[in-house]
Design a protein around this motif. Structure first.
Motif, PDB file in Angstrom:
ATOM      1  N   LEU A 138     -51.538 -60.609  18.720  1.00  0.00           N
ATOM      2  CA  LEU A 138     -52.084 -61.522  19.719  1.00  0.00           C
ATOM      3  C   LEU A 138     -50.944 -62.427  20.138  1.00  0.00           C
ATOM      4  O   LEU A 138     -50.540 -63.329  19.398  1.00  0.00           O
ATOM      5  N   ASP A 139     -50.378 -62.149  21.310  1.00  0.00           N
ATOM      6  CA  ASP A 139     -49.233 -62.895  21.815  1.00  0.00           C
ATOM      7  C   ASP A 139     -49.718 -64.029  22.703  1.00  0.00           C
ATOM      8  O   ASP A 139     -50.458 -63.794  23.668  1.00  0.00           O
ATOM      9  N   THR A 140     -49.308 -65.254  22.402  1.00  0.00           N
ATOM     10  CA  THR A 140     -49.754 -66.412  23.166  1.00  0.00           C
ATOM     11  C   THR A 140     -48.573 -67.185  23.725  1.00  0.00           C
ATOM     12  O   THR A 140     -47.483 -67.195  23.146  1.00  0.00           O
ATOM     13  N   ILE A 141     -48.800 -67.823  24.843  1.00  0.00           N
ATOM     14  CA  ILE A 141     -47.791 -68.666  25.486  1.00  0.00           C
ATOM     15  C   ILE A 141     -48.428 -70.015  25.784  1.00  0.00           C
ATOM     16  O   ILE A 141     -49.482 -70.079  26.427  1.00  0.00           O
ATOM     17  N   ALA A 142     -47.791 -71.081  25.336  1.00  0.00           N
ATOM     18  CA  ALA A 142     -48.219 -72.433  25.700  1.00  0.00           C
ATOM     19  C   ALA A 142     -47.177 -73.037  26.624  1.00  0.00           C
ATOM     20  O   ALA A 142     -45.977 -72.956  26.357  1.00  0.00           O
ATOM     21  N   VAL A 143     -47.640 -73.619  27.703  1.00  0.00           N
ATOM     22  CA  VAL A 143     -46.746 -74.329  28.623  1.00  0.00           C
ATOM     23  C   VAL A 143     -46.903 -75.820  28.371  1.00  0.00           C
ATOM     24  O   VAL A 143     -48.019 -76.341  28.319  1.00  0.00           O
ATOM     25  N   THR A 144     -45.769 -76.493  28.170  1.00  0.00           N
ATOM     26  CA  THR A 144     -45.790 -77.925  27.870  1.00  0.00           C
ATOM     27  C   THR A 144     -45.341 -78.741  29.077  1.00  0.00           C
ATOM     28  O   THR A 144     -44.585 -78.259  29.920  1.00  0.00           O
ATOM     29  N   ASP A 165     -55.906 -53.114  23.266  1.00  0.00           N
ATOM     30  CA  ASP A 165     -55.600 -53.472  21.883  1.00  0.00           C
ATOM     31  C   ASP A 165     -56.198 -52.464  20.899  1.00  0.00           C
ATOM     32  O   ASP A 165     -57.181 -51.782  21.187  1.00  0.00           O
ATOM     33  N   ILE A 166     -55.566 -52.391  19.736  1.00  0.00           N
ATOM     34  CA  ILE A 166     -56.024 -51.527  18.648  1.00  0.00           C
ATOM     35  C   ILE A 166     -56.164 -52.382  17.395  1.00  0.00           C
ATOM     36  O   ILE A 166     -55.228 -53.095  17.017  1.00  0.00           O
ATOM     37  N   TYR A 167     -57.323 -52.335  16.763  1.00  0.00           N
ATOM     38  CA  TYR A 167     -57.550 -53.115  15.547  1.00  0.00           C
ATOM     39  C   TYR A 167     -56.509 -52.770  14.484  1.00  0.00           C
ATOM     40  O   TYR A 167     -56.180 -51.608  14.278  1.00  0.00           O
ATOM     41  N   LYS A 196     -61.897 -58.328  23.932  1.00  0.00           N
ATOM     42  CA  LYS A 196     -63.013 -57.991  23.035  1.00  0.00           C
ATOM     43  C   LYS A 196     -63.511 -59.244  22.311  1.00  0.00           C
ATOM     44  O   LYS A 196     -62.737 -60.159  22.012  1.00  0.00           O
ATOM     45  N   PRO A 197     -64.821 -59.281  22.006  1.00  0.00           N
ATOM     46  CA  PRO A 197     -65.426 -60.487  21.406  1.00  0.00           C
ATOM     47  C   PRO A 197     -64.709 -61.015  20.171  1.00  0.00           C
ATOM     48  O   PRO A 197     -64.552 -62.234  20.022  1.00  0.00           O
ATOM     49  N   ASP A 198     -64.274 -60.140  19.263  1.00  0.00           N
ATOM     50  CA  ASP A 198     -63.615 -60.607  18.042  1.00  0.00           C
ATOM     51  C   ASP A 198     -62.348 -61.409  18.342  1.00  0.00           C
ATOM     52  O   ASP A 198     -62.020 -62.357  17.622  1.00  0.00           O
ATOM     53  N   PHE A 199     -61.642 -61.021  19.414  1.00  0.00           N
ATOM     54  CA  PHE A 199     -60.406 -61.722  19.750  1.00  0.00           C
ATOM     55  C   PHE A 199     -60.686 -63.107  20.323  1.00  0.00           C
ATOM     56  O   PHE A 199     -59.834 -63.996  20.244  1.00  0.00           O
ATOM     57  N   TYR A 200     -61.874 -63.303  20.897  1.00  0.00           N
ATOM     58  CA  TYR A 200     -62.217 -64.623  21.416  1.00  0.00           C
ATOM     59  C   TYR A 200     -62.225 -65.664  20.305  1.00  0.00           C
ATOM     60  O   TYR A 200     -61.849 -66.821  20.501  1.00  0.00           O
ATOM     61  N   LYS A 201     -62.658 -65.241  19.102  1.00  0.00           N
ATOM     62  CA  LYS A 201     -62.685 -66.166  17.970  1.00  0.00           C
ATOM     63  C   LYS A 201     -61.267 -66.627  17.629  1.00  0.00           C
ATOM     64  O   LYS A 201     -61.041 -67.801  17.334  1.00  0.00           O
TER      65      LYS A 201
END
Length: 280
Positions: free
Chosen positions: A72-78, A65-67, A29-34
């Motif tokens: 917001l779960d994120t994964i960074a690969v180093t 997702d539900i507001y 959803k657009p709000d999550f892009y921010k």
């Protein structure tokens, strides 16, 4: 009173039984892009040349997702070993974004080295999550280097082999704890673990998998109708955690211990040596 909604679904599979990743940039959803744009910027500014790629996993890239409820779960690969990277900034950045984007129930940063991701001789939850539940939002997508996965005992083991330690850890963390936020976090964490462990107990019979709590609760209850009420309470605790540490400990001493007993039976059958990660 906590109202339980029929939300979520089992992972789709192909004709060979392999899990299909139904995450997509188009479903975000657009709000999550921010939020995602700021997440990427934070990873870039702190990791610089060490950053290989960034993924969003969970309900957001699946359009579920539900507001005010979904994380917001994120994964960074180093590119380099995590132990060689300064991660002292992570908690502060998470807190900043949580305050700025209050419609998100927490932004989670997690970091793993590329060597840890592409080593798939045995089952590991993060490569599994990248392959089956995530969408790449920055850098090279590693999915093409990862194996296909089925809903079988390799996944079930992931949820059951450490269950006893996780329940005991939760009880230790709650004992004498007067920090309301910490109690709420611990309650939500351990109850989600127990719901998913319930599905893991029957994953070999069902050949289905989900990270979503409601369908996991339903399929467990189909096999254990006599424990449906207890698992429903687990689901309620997971959806709306309580801040009464004694209440949670009391529940874990009863149903939590029963789940440990069932997990031990499952492990005796499928993983008697209690290997942490089974071969795929």
């Amino acid at each position: 009173m906590t109202h339980i909604k029929s939300i979520g679904r089992f992972c789709p599979t192909d004709d060979n039984g392999y899990i299909i990743n139904d995450s997509s940039l188009k479903k975000i959803k657009p709000d999550f892009y921010k939020v995602i744009e700021e997440v990427i910027e934070k990873y870039q500014s702190h990791l610089r040349a060490d950053l290989h790629s960034v993924y969003i996993r969970g309900s957001v890239p699946r359009g579920l997702d539900i507001y005010n409820v979904s994380d917001l779960d994120t994964i960074a690969v180093t590119k380099n070993d995590i132990n060689d990277i300064d991660l002292g900034w992570v908690h502060k950045v998470e807190q900043e974004l949580n305050k700025k984007f209050n419609f998100v129930n927490g932004v989670e940063f997690s970091l793993y080295s590329i060597e840890d991701i592409i080593d798939t001789s045995t089952f590991s939850i993060i490569p599994f999550m990248i392959k089956t539940h995530s969408v790449c939002v920055f850098g090279e997508d590693l999915k093409v280097y990862l194996p296909n996965y089925k809903a079988d005992k390799t996944i079930g083991n992931e949820h059951l082999v450490n269950l006893k330690n996780q329940v005991e850890q939760a009880k230790d963390d709650l004992d004498g704890n007067e920090d309301i936020e910490d109690i709420l976090d611990c309650c939500g964490w351990i109850m989600k673990i127990i719901v998913r462990a319930g599905l893991a107990l029957v994953v070999e019979e069902e050949n289905q998998y989900t990270r979503d709590l409601f369908p996991a609760y339903k399929v467990f209850s189909k096999h254990y109708p006599e424990k449906e009420a207890e698992m429903k309470q687990v689901l309620k605790y997971a959806i709306k955690p309580v801040d009464n540490a004694d209440e949670i400990i009391g529940f874990l001493n009863k149903f939590g211990n029963w789940m440990i007993s069932e997990s031990e039976k499952w492990l005796k059958l499928h993983n008697p040596k209690k290997v942490s990660n089974l071969k795929i």
